[in-house]
Design a protein around this motif. Sequence first.
Motif, PDB file in Angstrom:
ATOM      1  N   PRO A 114       0.811  -1.234   0.068  1.00 60.68           N
ATOM      2  CA  PRO A 114      -0.031   0.015   0.031  1.00 60.68           C
ATOM      3  C   PRO A 114       0.858   1.462  -0.006  1.00 60.68           C
ATOM      4  CG  PRO A 114       0.040  -1.285   2.176  1.00 60.68           C
ATOM      5  CD  PRO A 114       0.619  -2.000   1.180  1.00 60.68           C
ATOM      6  N   THR A 115       0.490   2.363  -0.907  1.00 68.73           N
ATOM      7  CA  THR A 115       0.915   3.535  -0.701  1.00 68.73           C
ATOM      8  C   THR A 115       0.536   4.069   0.829  1.00 68.73           C
ATOM      9  OG1 THR A 115      -0.862   4.648  -1.480  1.00 68.73           O
ATOM     10  CG2 THR A 115       0.903   3.983  -3.128  1.00 68.73           C
ATOM     11  N   PRO A 116       1.482   5.423   1.059  1.00 67.06           N
ATOM     12  CA  PRO A 116       1.205   5.874   2.559  1.00 67.06           C
ATOM     13  C   PRO A 116      -0.384   6.547   2.619  1.00 67.06           C
ATOM     14  CG  PRO A 116       3.286   6.556   1.568  1.00 67.06           C
ATOM     15  CD  PRO A 116       2.518   5.723   0.476  1.00 67.06           C
ATOM     16  N   ALA A 117      -0.875   6.913   1.252  1.00 71.63           N
ATOM     17  CA  ALA A 117      -2.276   7.212   1.507  1.00 71.63           C
ATOM     18  C   ALA A 117      -3.250   6.025   1.804  1.00 71.63           C
ATOM     19  CB  ALA A 117      -2.578   7.925  -0.029  1.00 71.63           C
ATOM     20  N   ALA A 118      -3.181   4.811   1.057  1.00 73.09           N
ATOM     21  CA  ALA A 118      -3.630   3.666   1.121  1.00 73.09           C
ATOM     22  C   ALA A 118      -3.758   3.123   2.809  1.00 73.09           C
ATOM     23  CB  ALA A 118      -3.418   2.668   0.244  1.00 73.09           C
ATOM     24  N   GLN A 119      -2.324   3.340   3.153  1.00 71.23           N
ATOM     25  CA  GLN A 119      -2.140   2.786   4.648  1.00 71.23           C
ATOM     26  C   GLN A 119      -2.783   3.464   5.635  1.00 71.23           C
ATOM     27  OE1 GLN A 119      -0.462  -0.311   5.432  1.00 71.23           O
ATOM     28  NE2 GLN A 119      -1.743   0.074   7.372  1.00 71.23           N
ATOM     29  N   ALA A 120      -2.889   4.771   5.413  1.00 71.04           N
ATOM     30  CA  ALA A 120      -3.606   5.944   6.158  1.00 71.04           C
ATOM     31  C   ALA A 120      -4.981   5.532   6.273  1.00 71.04           C
ATOM     32  CB  ALA A 120      -3.288   7.315   5.901  1.00 71.04           C
ATOM     33  N   PHE A 121      -5.649   5.096   4.999  1.00 71.25           N
ATOM     34  CA  PHE A 121      -7.013   4.974   5.010  1.00 71.25           C
ATOM     35  C   PHE A 121      -7.182   3.868   5.744  1.00 71.25           C
ATOM     36  CE2 PHE A 121     -10.362   2.130   3.367  1.00 71.25           C
ATOM     37  CZ  PHE A 121     -11.486   3.034   3.874  1.00 71.25           C
ATOM     38  N   ASP A 122      -6.584   2.691   5.652  1.00 65.80           N
ATOM     39  CA  ASP A 122      -6.662   1.671   6.359  1.00 65.80           C
ATOM     40  C   ASP A 122      -6.480   1.675   7.938  1.00 65.80           C
ATOM     41  OD1 ASP A 122      -7.124   0.147   4.162  1.00 65.80           O
ATOM     42  OD2 ASP A 122      -5.016  -0.733   4.083  1.00 65.80           O
ATOM     43  N   ASP A 123      -5.800   2.460   8.345  1.00 65.61           N
ATOM     44  CA  ASP A 123      -5.469   2.669   9.568  1.00 65.61           C
ATOM     45  C   ASP A 123      -6.488   3.447  10.228  1.00 65.61           C
ATOM     46  OD1 ASP A 123      -2.987   1.428   9.716  1.00 65.61           O
ATOM     47  OD2 ASP A 123      -1.776   3.353   9.492  1.00 65.61           O
ATOM     48  N   ALA A 124      -7.055   4.659   9.679  1.00 65.37           N
ATOM     49  CA  ALA A 124      -8.319   5.208  10.310  1.00 65.37           C
ATOM     50  C   ALA A 124      -9.451   4.404  10.329  1.00 65.37           C
ATOM     51  CB  ALA A 124      -8.467   6.443   9.115  1.00 65.37           C
ATOM     52  N   GLU A 125      -9.692   3.556   9.125  1.00 66.34           N
ATOM     53  CA  GLU A 125     -10.933   2.889   9.252  1.00 66.34           C
ATOM     54  C   GLU A 125     -10.670   2.009  10.335  1.00 66.34           C
ATOM     55  OE1 GLU A 125     -13.372   0.361   5.905  1.00 66.34           O
ATOM     56  OE2 GLU A 125     -11.612  -0.608   6.369  1.00 66.34           O
ATOM     57  N   THR A 126      -9.746   1.143  10.605  1.00 61.08           N
ATOM     58  CA  THR A 126      -9.623   0.220  11.709  1.00 61.08           C
ATOM     59  C   THR A 126      -9.900   1.015  13.095  1.00 61.08           C
ATOM     60  OG1 THR A 126      -7.901  -0.961  10.482  1.00 61.08           O
ATOM     61  CG2 THR A 126      -7.859  -1.109  13.033  1.00 61.08           C
ATOM     62  N   ARG A 127      -9.322   2.177  13.289  1.00 61.47           N
ATOM     63  CA  ARG A 127      -9.482   2.761  14.576  1.00 61.47           C
ATOM     64  C   ARG A 127     -11.005   3.149  14.729  1.00 61.47           C
ATOM     65  NH1 ARG A 127      -4.779   5.931  12.886  1.00 61.47           N
ATOM     66  NH2 ARG A 127      -6.183   7.471  11.940  1.00 61.47           N
ATOM     67  N   LEU A 128     -11.750   3.686  13.747  1.00 62.15           N
ATOM     68  CA  LEU A 128     -13.089   3.933  13.774  1.00 62.15           C
ATOM     69  C   LEU A 128     -14.081   2.592  14.145  1.00 62.15           C
ATOM     70  CD1 LEU A 128     -13.406   6.280  10.932  1.00 62.15           C
ATOM     71  CD2 LEU A 128     -13.714   6.956  13.209  1.00 62.15           C
ATOM     72  N   LEU A 129     -13.640   1.447  13.706  1.00 61.37           N
ATOM     73  CA  LEU A 129     -14.416   0.225  13.663  1.00 61.37           C
ATOM     74  C   LEU A 129     -14.011  -0.223  14.982  1.00 61.37           C
ATOM     75  CD1 LEU A 129     -14.162  -1.490  10.311  1.00 61.37           C
ATOM     76  CD2 LEU A 129     -16.213  -0.449  11.238  1.00 61.37           C
ATOM     77  N   GLU A 130     -12.750  -0.223  15.593  1.00 64.21           N
ATOM     78  CA  GLU A 130     -12.167  -0.696  16.882  1.00 64.21           C
ATOM     79  C   GLU A 130     -13.116   0.222  17.972  1.00 64.21           C
ATOM     80  OE1 GLU A 130      -8.114  -0.902  17.119  1.00 64.21           O
ATOM     81  OE2 GLU A 130      -8.120  -2.977  16.206  1.00 64.21           O
ATOM     82  N   ALA A 131     -13.399   1.339  17.868  1.00 69.13           N
ATOM     83  CA  ALA A 131     -14.053   2.262  18.533  1.00 69.13           C
ATOM     84  C   ALA A 131     -15.551   2.089  18.536  1.00 69.13           C
ATOM     85  CB  ALA A 131     -13.673   3.805  18.650  1.00 69.13           C
ATOM     86  N   GLY A 132     -16.082   1.224  17.602  1.00 65.00           N
ATOM     87  CA  GLY A 132     -17.372   1.093  17.426  1.00 65.00           C
ATOM     88  C   GLY A 132     -18.159   2.086  16.681  1.00 65.00           C
ATOM     89  N   ASP A 133     -17.422   3.028  16.108  1.00 63.37           N
ATOM     90  CA  ASP A 133     -17.858   4.087  15.242  1.00 63.37           C
ATOM     91  C   ASP A 133     -18.257   3.606  13.794  1.00 63.37           C
ATOM     92  OD1 ASP A 133     -18.721   6.536  14.177  1.00 63.37           O
ATOM     93  OD2 ASP A 133     -16.834   7.612  14.703  1.00 63.37           O
ATOM     94  N   ILE A 134     -19.460   2.808  13.747  1.00 65.16           N
ATOM     95  CA  ILE A 134     -19.589   2.394  12.428  1.00 65.16           C
ATOM     96  C   ILE A 134     -19.995   3.514  11.302  1.00 65.16           C
ATOM     97  CG2 ILE A 134     -21.401   1.003  10.949  1.00 65.16           C
ATOM     98  CD1 ILE A 134     -21.210  -1.213  13.265  1.00 65.16           C
ATOM     99  N   GLU A 135     -20.750   4.481  11.782  1.00 64.89           N
ATOM    100  CA  GLU A 135     -21.147   5.756  11.056  1.00 64.89           C
ATOM    101  C   GLU A 135     -20.011   6.424  10.837  1.00 64.89           C
ATOM    102  OE1 GLU A 135     -24.130   6.281   9.635  1.00 64.89           O
ATOM    103  OE2 GLU A 135     -24.610   4.366  10.526  1.00 64.89           O
ATOM    104  N   GLY A 136     -18.906   6.502  11.710  1.00 62.63           N
ATOM    105  CA  GLY A 136     -17.752   7.326  11.179  1.00 62.63           C
ATOM    106  C   GLY A 136     -16.933   6.628  10.137  1.00 62.63           C
TER     107      GLY A 136
END
Length: 258
Positions: A114-136
């Motif tokens: 993954p490029t840095p942009a793709a990795q940043a997206f994956d990391d942000a999505e993971t943080r939101l889902l782990e926090a239970g923020d499905i809408e985010g």
Amino acid sequence: MILAHDDVGTGPPVLLVHAGVADRRMWEPLVPALSHAFRVIRPDLRGYGDTPLPGDEYADADDLAALLNHLDVPDVAVVGSSFGGQVALELATAHPARVRRLVLLDPAYDGLAPTPAAQAFDDAETRLLEAGDIEGAVRLNVATWLGPDADLSVREALAAMQRHAFEVQLAADAREDPPAPHHVEVDPAAIAVPTLVVSGTRDMDHFQHVAAHLAETIPRAEHLVLDDAGHLPALERPDAVRALLLDVLRGDPAVHAP
């Protein structure tokens, strides 16, 4: 298990494989025109749309082959969007006799880091889902994967599809018997069918790199770049993609652009 699916039209069969942020409803703007010339088959992969996600081992490519067996379809042209493009490549790898042509719309592919942009997206999505923020997480996906031509109705439709997929998949992963997906390793140089790789100039850099790599590596591949298109041109620019698919799937080599 037979995937939930729609099967309409007559003529040479075409299999439409949806993106990982959507389900088979993403193809609705294209089906009426395509079904005048083709038999159009559009499934929901496991965990998307109307297909459940039971707790066992599976491969999406095998599920698609089983669906073709169920429908008594020996081989198809396959159109795959994003993750659906990766699944289309896996089908062509694991069941090469079932695929006669590929059209890959901004495909995913595990063979490039993954490029840095793709990795940043994956990391942000993971943080939101782990926090239970499905809408985010839904908002993040809609904002990331839809380009400037997508209107409010398209954004709302994608949000509904992504929200449902998250709910089904997160519930399945939380069970005592979570699903165990198997991904087929793809060697692009071994793909033996005519392939058109489509990319959008406004897509994330990672997917533009993937498209260029696949077009260079698949022996019988061509690369078409859509100006001002994002990651999901079938949703953002359905008229352009409809015209493109009708030209390509009818075997007209002279017209590959809308």
